[in-house]
Design a protein around this motif. Structure first.
Motif, mmCIF file in Angstrom:
data_model
loop_
_atom_site.group_PDB
_atom_site.id
_atom_site.type_symbol
_atom_site.label_atom_id
_atom_site.label_comp_id
_atom_site.label_asym_id
_atom_site.label_seq_id
_atom_site.Cartn_x
_atom_site.Cartn_y
_atom_site.Cartn_z
ATOM 1 N N ASN A 302 0.848 -1.297 0.033
ATOM 2 C CA ASN A 302 -0.041 -0.025 0.122
ATOM 3 C C ASN A 302 0.778 1.346 -0.057
ATOM 4 N N LEU A 303 0.976 1.827 -1.167
ATOM 5 C CA LEU A 303 1.835 2.964 -1.282
ATOM 6 C C LEU A 303 0.680 4.358 -1.085
ATOM 7 N N GLU A 304 0.872 5.033 -0.152
ATOM 8 C CA GLU A 304 0.104 6.245 0.114
ATOM 9 C C GLU A 304 0.706 7.432 -0.316
ATOM 10 N N VAL A 305 -0.014 8.201 -0.935
ATOM 11 C CA VAL A 305 0.466 9.645 -1.560
ATOM 12 C C VAL A 305 -0.089 10.878 -0.893
ATOM 13 N N PHE A 306 1.013 11.496 -0.570
ATOM 14 C CA PHE A 306 0.570 13.486 0.094
ATOM 15 C C PHE A 306 1.132 14.055 -1.001
ATOM 16 N N VAL A 307 0.232 15.092 -1.349
ATOM 17 C CA VAL A 307 0.461 16.193 -2.405
ATOM 18 C C VAL A 307 0.476 17.178 -1.648
ATOM 19 N N LYS A 308 1.755 18.047 -1.636
ATOM 20 C CA LYS A 308 2.005 19.171 -0.787
ATOM 21 C C LYS A 308 1.549 18.878 0.579
ATOM 22 N N ARG A 309 2.033 17.830 0.974
ATOM 23 C CA ARG A 309 1.899 17.551 2.472
ATOM 24 C C ARG A 309 0.391 16.788 2.822
ATOM 25 N N MET A 310 -0.408 17.106 1.960
ATOM 26 C CA MET A 310 -1.913 16.586 2.045
ATOM 27 C C MET A 310 -2.334 15.238 1.741
ATOM 28 N N TRP A 311 -2.816 14.447 2.399
ATOM 29 C CA TRP A 311 -3.171 13.148 2.014
ATOM 30 C C TRP A 311 -3.961 13.061 0.788
ATOM 31 N N VAL A 312 -3.650 12.273 -0.342
ATOM 32 C CA VAL A 312 -4.737 12.312 -1.707
ATOM 33 C C VAL A 312 -5.406 10.769 -1.483
ATOM 34 N N CYS A 313 -4.390 9.882 -1.833
ATOM 35 C CA CYS A 313 -5.063 8.419 -1.835
ATOM 36 C C CYS A 313 -3.807 7.442 -1.532
ATOM 37 N N GLU A 314 -4.330 6.113 -1.573
ATOM 38 C CA GLU A 314 -3.541 5.292 -1.376
ATOM 39 C C GLU A 314 -3.506 4.014 -2.141
ATOM 40 N N TRP A 325 5.454 -4.408 -6.489
ATOM 41 C CA TRP A 325 3.903 -3.985 -5.986
ATOM 42 C C TRP A 325 3.653 -4.567 -4.751
ATOM 43 N N PHE A 326 4.780 -5.107 -4.050
ATOM 44 C CA PHE A 326 4.365 -5.683 -2.575
ATOM 45 C C PHE A 326 4.915 -4.844 -1.637
ATOM 46 N N ILE A 327 5.468 -3.797 -2.344
ATOM 47 C CA ILE A 327 6.047 -2.562 -1.133
ATOM 48 C C ILE A 327 5.128 -1.534 -0.813
ATOM 49 N N SER A 328 5.248 -1.399 0.592
ATOM 50 C CA SER A 328 4.215 -0.200 1.118
ATOM 51 C C SER A 328 4.979 0.811 1.238
ATOM 52 N N GLY A 329 4.431 2.136 1.771
ATOM 53 C CA GLY A 329 5.228 3.417 1.818
ATOM 54 C C GLY A 329 4.551 4.624 1.748
ATOM 55 N N VAL A 330 5.245 5.744 2.177
ATOM 56 C CA VAL A 330 4.646 6.951 2.007
ATOM 57 C C VAL A 330 5.344 7.904 1.006
ATOM 58 N N LEU A 331 4.817 8.423 0.040
ATOM 59 C CA LEU A 331 5.226 9.482 -0.975
ATOM 60 C C LEU A 331 4.755 10.807 -0.778
ATOM 61 N N VAL A 332 5.645 11.769 -0.496
ATOM 62 C CA VAL A 332 5.180 13.332 -0.114
ATOM 63 C C VAL A 332 5.974 13.950 -1.426
ATOM 64 N N THR A 333 5.169 14.733 -2.188
ATOM 65 C CA THR A 333 5.402 15.531 -3.168
ATOM 66 C C THR A 333 4.639 16.769 -3.715
ATOM 67 N N PRO A 334 5.277 17.744 -4.025
ATOM 68 C CA PRO A 334 4.404 18.752 -5.002
ATOM 69 C C PRO A 334 4.149 18.671 -6.205
ATOM 70 N N ASP A 335 4.825 17.639 -6.787
ATOM 71 C CA ASP A 335 4.728 17.489 -8.232
ATOM 72 C C ASP A 335 3.399 16.790 -8.876
ATOM 73 N N LEU A 336 2.873 16.018 -8.133
ATOM 74 C CA LEU A 336 1.745 15.208 -8.590
ATOM 75 C C LEU A 336 0.294 16.182 -8.474
ATOM 76 N N ARG A 337 -0.392 15.786 -9.593
ATOM 77 C CA ARG A 337 -1.675 16.866 -9.488
ATOM 78 C C ARG A 337 -2.876 15.844 -9.022
ATOM 79 N N PRO A 338 -3.488 16.293 -8.122
ATOM 80 C CA PRO A 338 -4.806 15.121 -7.447
ATOM 81 C C PRO A 338 -5.958 15.791 -8.548
ATOM 82 N N LEU A 339 -7.054 14.675 -8.407
ATOM 83 C CA LEU A 339 -7.996 14.947 -8.913
ATOM 84 C C LEU A 339 -8.857 16.140 -8.146
ATOM 85 N N PRO A 340 -9.846 16.625 -8.924
ATOM 86 C CA PRO A 340 -10.601 17.762 -8.142
ATOM 87 C C PRO A 340 -11.187 17.462 -6.763
ATOM 88 N N GLY A 341 -11.652 16.171 -6.672
ATOM 89 C CA GLY A 341 -12.119 15.593 -5.346
ATOM 90 C C GLY A 341 -11.132 15.217 -4.472
#
Length: 958
Positions: A302-314, A325-341
């Motif tokens: 389960n890789l969780e993604v924080f965009v600009k330090r805000m949790w977006v998805c897992e 794909w068996f790796i879990s973790g936390v990814l923080v980045t300002p680069d990725l674009r979240p969906l509007p919701g």
């Protein structure tokens, strides 16, 4: 021309933005409000350098309100109109820096401003029916403002307050009835509980806002402010006790026991400022619960993604290489674009690929480093996640080929563990490719020489299956790699195609060719219908083929094996062997689908050349073959199909290896016993049915004979009665034609014409008109009467039928007593007897003509009239089927043989050429004695016919 602007109704905004974008989620509404408050703190820090921002969430369950307070930038009336009441106007970092003329040194703080789409405030309409906003901007002489929003019409009003407010913003949400009463229903998860519950709000903050840099607190009305809920520091920044910090981080968010024993912890940090392709940081982990058993419920990491330090998805494993794909973790980045919701990422955006490439290179390097420096840890990783690791490497190689890019994981393949068998390793031994080849990691395997041979079996052979095969395997003088599951089979093919210096050679073909004892020639032909049926079944399951052999264990009626492809030339030349080695991967992948192994990705559904082999040593198979041959079946009938399908099912059951060996043998022997019993019962039933059918045929035949005899008796009685009536009627009329005729003779001629076989003899007096003109009237009648009486007498003597007197000749029939069906051929005995009688008749009649010529009275006539010559007879004989009946008289025949005899008798030139007075057709000669006649070359074509008729004469001259 009419112009105007688009307009949106408040109801449309509420439905589209609040409900559809944020899925009517109370957690999403609170998340958006906290995010906006935190963004205001960041902007204030960039504007005036004040870095003591804070956000507080006050819960008042009695009044049904939620108050979100921050000490951030605050808002002017223009800001309220621009950012809150205008949908789609987000606080872009660049526009804020330009608006407030923020120096570049502090503008970098704006990189983590989350607000981007401009309708986060609208999300509050999900939970609130009325919103109060109290705010004062940080600027000098800024006024304190109060703004009221009514969600029923999404209307608002702004007014100044008499009391000066602190810098920042306070939002008071008056909850609607739905969310006030939500606490009465049990939630599915903690964050879905009552929005007025401390635990629910805390869970929402820990999930979405844990990494926001300014402290966020939750306060209950009438109580002191609670502790800070979020964590400002990232655990992967720790230099010591990293595993402890990461574990604590997960337990803080998801509760105790979230992670098992940490096998792998990989922190990472990349920045565009340092020349990297993307700015990302975080940590990747693998715990001991990543094994296949534990993945029944959670197969992947389960890789969780924080965009600009805000949790977006897992669950964003698409950002990782397939083999990780068996790796879990936390990814923080300002680069990725979240969906509007903010419930997912825009995977088609170029930033997604950039982040993916950075992670891919980093993970590949780390895993290769672990494989090279820590074989124990890498072995443990394979123990826990080997299937996903191997399957992912295969998929990544296929993807690299498809995208025409380098397969950067190639060197990792050299450290993947397989099992080898040999005389030295009878029970098997784990080894890597380097260990098998006995080389160091520095030795290149890409010299394109194909000089390093690796002997392998292209399919899994479980240890508790096919012991005979493993015994044969360990009797060889080389080490053989045996896959333990399908992913190893396919990965071996991938290794062969990756390293040009490795030459994989399958030894199973030759071993199993001998082991299966494939039948050839006549032995194989006996089983052809079974083979065809099994081929149809195997094609339906995407196997390569079906075959026939004599194998052990003999309790198995069939087995799924891998045997030689008969389409290939087995000459064994070195050149062909090398070519096969180079094309191993292509051959193995050609049409081979893992039909017996469910739940594998499509890229994994290639294992080996499956062939289902019928075992001719099995008693059930023998009994089925005996049944088929005894019943003289050309194809498989329904009974055989049921039995053979059960045998095929037993073979596939054994191949899937889902039943313990002893249980499998017991089950197979039981089923084969039932098949043998069913074959025996079926054979007895069919024998009984055959006896019943034979008996019924005999009864039907006897009944038919009796009916025919009865009908014949009735017919004879009718004919006798009709004959008697005719004779009595003739006597009453004094009809001379029937005087002296017996009833038996008259019965021989059917009243109605019937098809009969007949020998037609036509006797004609030569030049009768010229001869008889020399007689007076009385003499002429007397001579012809003596001729006819002599003919009738000789016909009767030879068992024929006197047909008619033609005026200067007679026609007689022989063989007409036997009846035949239309088109039937009489037996040879009957034909020969009739022909002999006909030939005897013509000779006797010729003798009668000679005696008539020597009569004193006839001599006296010739003496008185020199024009009268001796009487001469011309005879024509034919044979064939005629229509025989009364035809108003005593009996006559009609048909082609009669016409042919008449035409031949009138063909005087034929008699002159033959120098005979008797000519016969081929039909008669064949029935009398072909050797007694010789052919006359004349070309006789009867008048009115188109075909020539062959004529013959007696060999001996008269």
């Amino acid at each position: 021309m009419i112009t105007g602007d688009f307009k949106l109704t408040p109801e449309f905004l509420r439905d589209i933005v609040a409900k559809h974008t944020f899925h009517n989620s109370a957690a999403a509404a609170l998340r958006e409000l906290i995010q906006n408050a935190h963004d205001a703190c960041i902007v204030r820090c960039a504007v005036d350098g004040k870095n003591d921002g804070a956000v507080d969430v006050l819960l008042d369950s009695q009044e049904g309100t939620i108050t979100v307070t921050d000490n951030g930038l605050g808002m002017t009336a223009e800001d309220i109109q621009e950012y809150l009441t205008t949908v789609g106007r987000g606080k872009k970092g660049g526009s804020i820096a330009e608006k407030y003329k923020i120096p570049e040194s502090r503008a970098r703080r704006l990189v983590n401003v989350v607000g981007e789409f401009g309708f986060g405030f609208i999300a509050s309409f999900i939970i609130a029916e009325k919103i109060e906003i109290y705010t004062r901007h940080v600027g000098e002489r800024a006024k304190s403002l109060k703004c009221l929003f009514s969600t029923s019409g999404i209307a608002y009003q702004i007014e100044e307050t008499e009391k000066e407010l602190p810098i920042g913003t306070k939002l008071v949400l008056h909850l609607n009835n739905e969310h006030r009463s939500r606490a009465l229903r049990p939630p599915k998860s903690l964050i879905d509980g009552s929005i007025l519950s401390y635990d629910t709000v805390e869970a929402i903050i820990k999930k979405y806002c844990l990494l926001l840099e300014y402290p966020i607190t939750v306060t209950l009305q009438g109580e002191a402010p609670g502790p800070c809920v979020n964590v400002a520091e990232f655990p992967w920044h720790e230099k010591t006790n990293l595993n402890t910090k990461v574990k604590a981080f997960y337990e803080n968010r998801q509760g105790p026991g979230t992670l098992g024993e940490l096998l792998l912890t990989i922190p990472f940090s990349f920045s565009k400022e340092n020349g990297d392709e993307a700015t990302i940081e975080g940590v990747l982990v693998l715990d001991a619960r990543g094994s296949i058993e534990s993945q029944e419920k959670n197969r992947f990491g389960n890789l969780e993604v924080f965009v600009k330090r805000m949790w977006v998805c897992e669950g964003q494993r698409q950002l990782l290489p397939h083999w990780a794909w068996f790796i879990s973790g936390v990814l923080v980045t300002p680069d990725l674009r979240p969906l509007p919701g903010r419930d997912g990422l825009e995977s088609q955006h170029e930033s997604f690929d950039r982040v993916k490439r950075v992670l891919h290179r980093h993970l590949t390097g780390k895993f290769l480093e672990i494989a090279q420096r820590n074989s124990i840890l890498f072995g443990r990783i394979q123990d826990e996640c080997g299937l996903l690791l191997r399957a992912g490497l295969v998929m990544e190689r296929d993807l690299a080929d498809k995208e025409k890019r380098e397969f950067v994981e190639g060197e990792i393949l050299r450290y993947i563990r397989f099992w080898r068998y040999s005389k030295k390793f009878l029970q098997g031994n784990a080894c890597t490719l380097n260990e098998y080849l006995q080389i160091t990691p520095e030795v290149s395997l890409n010299t394109k020489a194909r000089g390093r041979k690796v002997y392998y079996v292209p399919r899994p052979i479980p240890a508790n299956r096919q012991r005979e095969f493993l015994q044969m395997l360990t009797s060889q003088n080389f080490e053989v790699i045996v896959p333990q599951d399908p992913t190893e089979s396919v990965l071996l093919v991938t290794i062969n195609s990756t390293f040009t210096d490795v030459n994989f050679q399958s030894i199973e073909t030759d071993l199993l060719q001998r082991y299966a004892g494939i039948l050839q020639g006549e032995q194989r032909d006996r089983w052809s219908s079974f083979l065809k049926y099994f081929s149809t079944l195997s094609e339906g399951h995407r196997m390569k083929a079906a075959d026939i052999g004599a194998m052990q264990p003999d309790y198995m009626p069939a087995m799924v094996l891998s045997v030689a492809d008969k389409s290939e030339d087995e000459s064994g030349s070195q050149e062909k062997e090398e070519k096969r080695s180079e094309d191993t991967d292509a051959k193995l992948a050609d049409g081979m689908q893992a039909t017996l192994l469910p739940h594998l990705p499509e890229q994994m559904r290639k294992i080996y050349s499956q062939t289902v082999v019928i075992n001719t040593r099995n008693e059930a198979m023998k009994s089925l073959l005996e049944y088929k041959e005894k019943q003289k079946l050309e194809k498989v009938d329904a009974f055989l199909a049921d039995c053979l399908h059960e045998c095929y099912h037993l073979a596939t059951l054994a191949a899937m290896d889902i039943v313990p060996s002893e249980w499998l043998q017991h089950h197979v022997e039981h089923q084969c016993g039932l098949i043998c019993q069913n074959v025996k019962s079926r054979a007895e039933l069919l024998d009984e049915q055959e006896r019943s059918v034979t008996l019924q045929k005999e009864l039907d035949e006897k009944r038919g004979n009796w009916e025919r005899e009865t009908a014949e008796s009735v017919r004879r009685d009718d004919d006798r009665r009709m004959a008697q009536e005719e004779i009595q009627a003739a006597m009453a009329k004094k009809d001379a034609t029937l005087v002296g005729i017996s009833v038996e003779e008259l019965q021989r001629v059917p009243c109605l014409p019937e098809e009969r076989f007949a020998i037609i003899v036509l006797c004609d007096l030569v030049s009768s008109t010229k001869q008889l003109l020399g007689y007076d009237f009385m003499q002429r009648g007397e001579v012809m009467n003596r001729f006819v009486e002599a003919a009738k007498s000789r016909v009767t003597e030879n068992g024929g039928v006197f047909d008619k007197f033609t005026g200067d000749g007679v026609m007689a029939l022989f063989g007409t007593r036997c009846k035949f069906s239309t088109g039937g051929i009489p037996d040879i005995g009957t034909c020969r007897d009739a022909a002999e009688r006909a030939w005897a008749f013509q000779r006797a009649l010729s003798e009668e003509i000679a005696r008539l010529n020597d009569d004193e009275q006839v001599k006296l006539i010739r003496l008185r009239n020199p024009a009268v010559q001796r009487l001469q007879l011309r005879v024509a004989i034919d044979a064939g089927l005629v229509s025989f009946g009364r035809y108003g008289g005593l009996g006559t025949a009609v048909g082609i043989p009669v016409i042919t005899a008449f035409r031949l008798c009138s063909e005087k030139h034929a008699y002159l050429k033959a120098d005979r007075t008797t000519l016969v057709t081929e039909q008669f000669a064949n029935r009398y004695d072909p050797s007694a006649f010789e052919r006359v070359e004349y070309g006789f074509v009867p008048k009115g016919m188109s075909a020539e008729v062959q004529i013959y004469r007696w060999k001996q001259a008269p």
